[in-house]
Design an enzyme around this catalytic site. Sequence first.
Site, PDB file in Angstrom:
ATOM      1  N   HIS A  87       0.841  -1.155   0.032  1.00 24.23           N
ATOM      2  CA  HIS A  87      -0.117  -0.060  -0.031  1.00 24.23           C
ATOM      3  C   HIS A  87       0.927   1.231  -0.202  1.00 24.23           C
ATOM      4  O   HIS A  87       0.412   2.362  -0.690  1.00 24.23           O
ATOM      5  CB  HIS A  87      -0.929  -0.116   1.327  1.00 24.23           C
ATOM      6  CG  HIS A  87      -1.896   1.140   1.632  1.00 24.23           C
ATOM      7  ND1 HIS A  87      -2.545   1.867   0.620  1.00 24.23           N
ATOM      8  CD2 HIS A  87      -2.003   1.908   2.392  1.00 24.23           C
ATOM      9  CE1 HIS A  87      -3.108   2.938   0.822  1.00 24.23           C
ATOM     10  NE2 HIS A  87      -3.055   2.953   2.240  1.00 24.23           N
ATOM     11  N   GLU A 127      -7.596  -1.494  10.007  1.00 25.83           N
ATOM     12  CA  GLU A 127      -8.169  -0.088  10.217  1.00 25.83           C
ATOM     13  C   GLU A 127      -9.632  -0.270  10.263  1.00 25.83           C
ATOM     14  O   GLU A 127     -10.184  -1.032   9.500  1.00 25.83           O
ATOM     15  CB  GLU A 127      -7.535   0.669   9.093  1.00 25.83           C
ATOM     16  CG  GLU A 127      -6.150   1.052   9.079  1.00 25.83           C
ATOM     17  CD  GLU A 127      -5.290   1.659   7.784  1.00 25.83           C
ATOM     18  OE1 GLU A 127      -4.720   2.250   8.253  1.00 25.83           O
ATOM     19  OE2 GLU A 127      -5.949   1.496   6.810  1.00 25.83           O
TER      20      GLU A 127
HETATM   21  N1  LIG Z   1      -3.516   5.072   4.198  1.00 23.99           N
HETATM   22  C1  LIG Z   1      -5.279   4.958   4.217  1.00 23.99           C
HETATM   23  C2  LIG Z   1      -5.987   4.909   2.501  1.00 23.99           C
HETATM   24  C3  LIG Z   1      -5.301   5.995   1.788  1.00 23.99           C
HETATM   25  O1  LIG Z   1      -4.491   6.531   2.032  1.00 23.99           O
HETATM   26  C4  LIG Z   1      -6.074   6.154   0.660  1.00 23.99           C
HETATM   27  C5  LIG Z   1      -7.210   5.288   0.316  1.00 23.99           C
HETATM   28  C6  LIG Z   1      -7.813   5.414  -0.989  1.00 23.99           C
HETATM   29  C7  LIG Z   1      -7.620   6.542  -1.687  1.00 23.99           C
HETATM   30  C8  LIG Z   1      -6.582   7.302  -1.392  1.00 23.99           C
HETATM   31  C9  LIG Z   1      -5.824   7.043  -0.232  1.00 23.99           C
HETATM   32  N2  LIG Z   1      -4.791   7.960  -0.043  1.00 23.99           N
HETATM   33  C10 LIG Z   1      -4.556   9.220  -0.699  1.00 23.99           C
HETATM   34  O2  LIG Z   1      -3.829  10.003  -0.640  1.00 23.99           O
HETATM   35  C11 LIG Z   1      -5.564   3.379   4.469  1.00 23.99           C
HETATM   36  O3  LIG Z   1      -4.469   2.773   4.844  1.00 23.99           O
HETATM   37  O4  LIG Z   1      -6.608   2.760   4.357  1.00 23.99           O
HETATM   38 ZN   LIG Z   2      -3.521   2.406   6.441  1.00 18.74          ZN
HETATM   39 ZN   LIG Z   3      -6.025   0.850   4.753  1.00 23.25          ZN
END
Ligand SMILES: N[C@@H](CC(=O)c1ccccc1NC=O)C(=O)O
Ligand SMILES: [Zn+2]
Ligand SMILES: [Zn+2]
EC number: 3.5.1.9
Length: 208
Positions: A58, A171
């Site tokens: 991610h 989360e």
């Molecule tokens: N970090 C977040 C998700 C996230 O950052 C995110 C999720 C969907 C679309 C965009 C995101 N971040 C964009 O900067 C998570 O871990 O769920």
């Molecule tokens: Zn996250």
């Molecule tokens: Zn996430």
Amino acid sequence: MSEWIDISLPLSAETPVWPGDTPFSYRLTWTKAESGSVNVGQITLSTHTGTHIDAPYHFDDEGKRVLDLDVHLYIGPARVIQWEGEGSIRPKDLAAMDLTGVKRLLIRTGAWSDPCRFPKTIPHIEPELAPFLAEKGVRLLGLDLPSVDPLDSKELPAHHALHRRGIHILESAVLDQVEPGEYELVALPLPLKEADGSPVRAVLKRIG
Ligand SMILES: N[C@@H](CC(=O)c1ccccc1NC=O)C(=O)O
Ligand SMILES: [Zn+2]
Ligand SMILES: [Zn+2]
């Protein structure tokens, strides 16, 4: 005998998602009327919808994908604690608790008060919490929040700090009905070979 408690957000078109991300949808590819025998559905969702785990991919192009993750992380004893603090979650907020030997830690903040809407701001994890928790033996950190970093963070320092210390992330768990204490956790990701995250059906059973 205690019952299993579902700590997963229900998934539907109403499930709040990260601003701009793919909304959840379910529709029938074939109806029973059309096929003569069965309803067959299809779902579209972001990998970070509802209660979910993050794979290191991610936030790190070289990181593990969901199928590479060890399932043992997501099954086993877990401690639920209540966070009482201001703004961010830091070692001093947890210093009075004995977390030695806790492998899975779920932090109830109560800060996401309306689960029908994506929150505007959240308390975040201070990166210095990562070495503090790793020292205690924590390998999985769960929260009742959609991220461990501030919602406008681009660098994701808490995600990276936790990853560097070998701590995985769960989360958007629903913890408002869960008293602090000792539980058995099951929160298995789907066997997604390439994915950066996965929704989970997360459940807890009180053991202490
Ligand atoms: N970090 C977040 C998700 C996230 O950052 C995110 C999720 C969907 C679309 C965009 C995101 N971040 C964009 O900067 C998570 O871990 O769920
Ligand atoms: Zn996250
Ligand atoms: Zn996430």
